[in-house]
Design a protein around this motif. Sequence first.
Motif, mmCIF file in Angstrom:
data_model
loop_
_atom_site.group_PDB
_atom_site.id
_atom_site.type_symbol
_atom_site.label_atom_id
_atom_site.label_comp_id
_atom_site.label_asym_id
_atom_site.label_seq_id
_atom_site.Cartn_x
_atom_site.Cartn_y
_atom_site.Cartn_z
ATOM 1 N N ARG A 83 0.819 -1.198 0.000
ATOM 2 C CA ARG A 83 0.000 0.000 0.000
ATOM 3 C C ARG A 83 0.857 1.254 0.000
ATOM 4 O O ARG A 83 1.916 1.308 0.578
ATOM 5 N N LEU A 142 1.214 4.977 1.292
ATOM 6 C CA LEU A 142 0.706 5.875 2.314
ATOM 7 C C LEU A 142 1.144 7.313 2.080
ATOM 8 O O LEU A 142 0.612 8.234 2.671
ATOM 9 N N THR A 192 -3.885 -0.924 6.932
ATOM 10 C CA THR A 192 -5.253 -1.401 6.703
ATOM 11 C C THR A 192 -6.172 -0.188 6.531
ATOM 12 O O THR A 192 -6.030 0.806 7.240
ATOM 13 N N ASP A 193 -7.099 -0.298 5.578
ATOM 14 C CA ASP A 193 -8.097 0.750 5.389
ATOM 15 C C ASP A 193 -9.291 0.505 6.294
ATOM 16 O O ASP A 193 -9.439 -0.574 6.880
ATOM 17 N N THR A 235 -11.810 4.170 3.177
ATOM 18 C CA THR A 235 -11.030 5.354 3.546
ATOM 19 C C THR A 235 -9.668 5.431 2.876
ATOM 20 O O THR A 235 -8.961 6.422 3.044
ATOM 21 N N GLY A 236 -9.269 4.411 2.139
ATOM 22 C CA GLY A 236 -7.965 4.422 1.503
ATOM 23 C C GLY A 236 -7.899 5.312 0.280
ATOM 24 O O GLY A 236 -8.908 5.821 -0.210
ATOM 25 N N SER A 271 -10.586 -0.838 -2.723
ATOM 26 C CA SER A 271 -10.079 -2.140 -2.299
ATOM 27 C C SER A 271 -10.334 -3.177 -3.382
ATOM 28 O O SER A 271 -11.416 -3.213 -3.976
ATOM 29 N N THR A 311 -13.994 5.395 -2.879
ATOM 30 C CA THR A 311 -13.146 5.970 -1.843
ATOM 31 C C THR A 311 -13.810 7.229 -1.283
ATOM 32 O O THR A 311 -14.745 7.777 -1.865
ATOM 33 N N GLU A 330 -9.905 10.748 4.154
ATOM 34 C CA GLU A 330 -9.014 9.652 3.774
ATOM 35 C C GLU A 330 -8.112 9.288 4.953
ATOM 36 O O GLU A 330 -7.527 10.159 5.596
ATOM 37 N N THR A 353 -5.653 5.724 6.652
ATOM 38 C CA THR A 353 -5.211 4.333 6.669
ATOM 39 C C THR A 353 -4.578 4.048 8.018
ATOM 40 O O THR A 353 -3.677 4.770 8.446
ATOM 41 N N TRP A 405 -2.098 1.975 10.357
ATOM 42 C CA TRP A 405 -0.832 1.353 9.992
ATOM 43 C C TRP A 405 -0.046 0.932 11.227
ATOM 44 O O TRP A 405 -0.345 1.314 12.353
#
Length: 326
Positions: free
Chosen positions: A5, A7, A127-128, A227-228, A232, A240, A250, A252, A254
């Motif tokens: 991913r 970020l 993770t979203d 939210t990413g 997905s 999104t 937005e 993520t 982590w």
Amino acid sequence: MTTRRRLFATGLLAMPLLATRATAQGGWAPAHPIRFVVPFPAGGATDVVARVMAERMQAKLGQPVVVENRTGSGGNIGMEAVVRAAPDGHTLLMGTMGTLTINQHLYTNMGFDPVRDLAPVSMAFGTDHLLIVNPSVPARTAQEFVALLKENPGKVSYGSAGSGSSTHMVAELFRLAAGVQPLHVPYRGSAPALNDTVAGNVQFMLDQLPSAIGMVQGGKVRALAVTGAKRSVLLPEVPTMAEIGLPGAEATSWGAVMAPAGTPPAAVERLSLVAREVLAEGNVQERLAAAGADAVSSTPAELSAVLARDVAKWGKVVREARITVN
């Protein structure tokens, strides 16, 4: 194979490993077993990622990497154990977005500063979150749901894993970005909050995708947004936050590997390189995906930039939402 991913807007990926391998070879090496502290109970995603990484890191470092769960106080007890440890490269922390960038805004008596007292090593996972609603909610799209919230201030409730948790903070970020006033109902963990969302005792939640995906696929809840930065692959039809007009929502969640401040640069460099090599392995990525996490790696400098960004981001959310835990 799980895609790592991004970020950063420019992509949070490690620099090419070949570019740094030569500088690390022949440098620092651990003299005895490494303690890898997880500030949460065994079995959660953070713990699973640490154990997967530890297994492969010890094979590369030539010393055991032993995971130690030190729980309590929202992760602060485990964090302090690492802060107070000898800065010699033999103690690591699997920190999270919450413990590294949110807790200092919530707890007034931590006694340490995660940014000042810890040294960045590498990102580890991301993770979203999903905006999910009970099927009885009449809104079929995220835009309709935001309109519903605006028409009913204080009447629509959401569940979280507790005040200050990622499911609370991400929901507050959504609330601020959308300009709405839902009612927060904190629970002792995300599982009971999700169960009550399914039951309709609360109307929505911004749960982490790994724990919510089963309920979405089973038709127990309806997913309205992710939210990413990207959709997905598990729910390609779900837009999104940026796509629904709320780029400010937005987020993520982590995790990242940290060491005590003052750890020798050579040790940090070697540990970072090894962590990045491990996270690039296909088998490791697959094992993390099975635990609901995406492998994410970075240089120490890149991780430092993430920390600075998220400390400011979540501090603003805490202040504007007037969130306190003590």
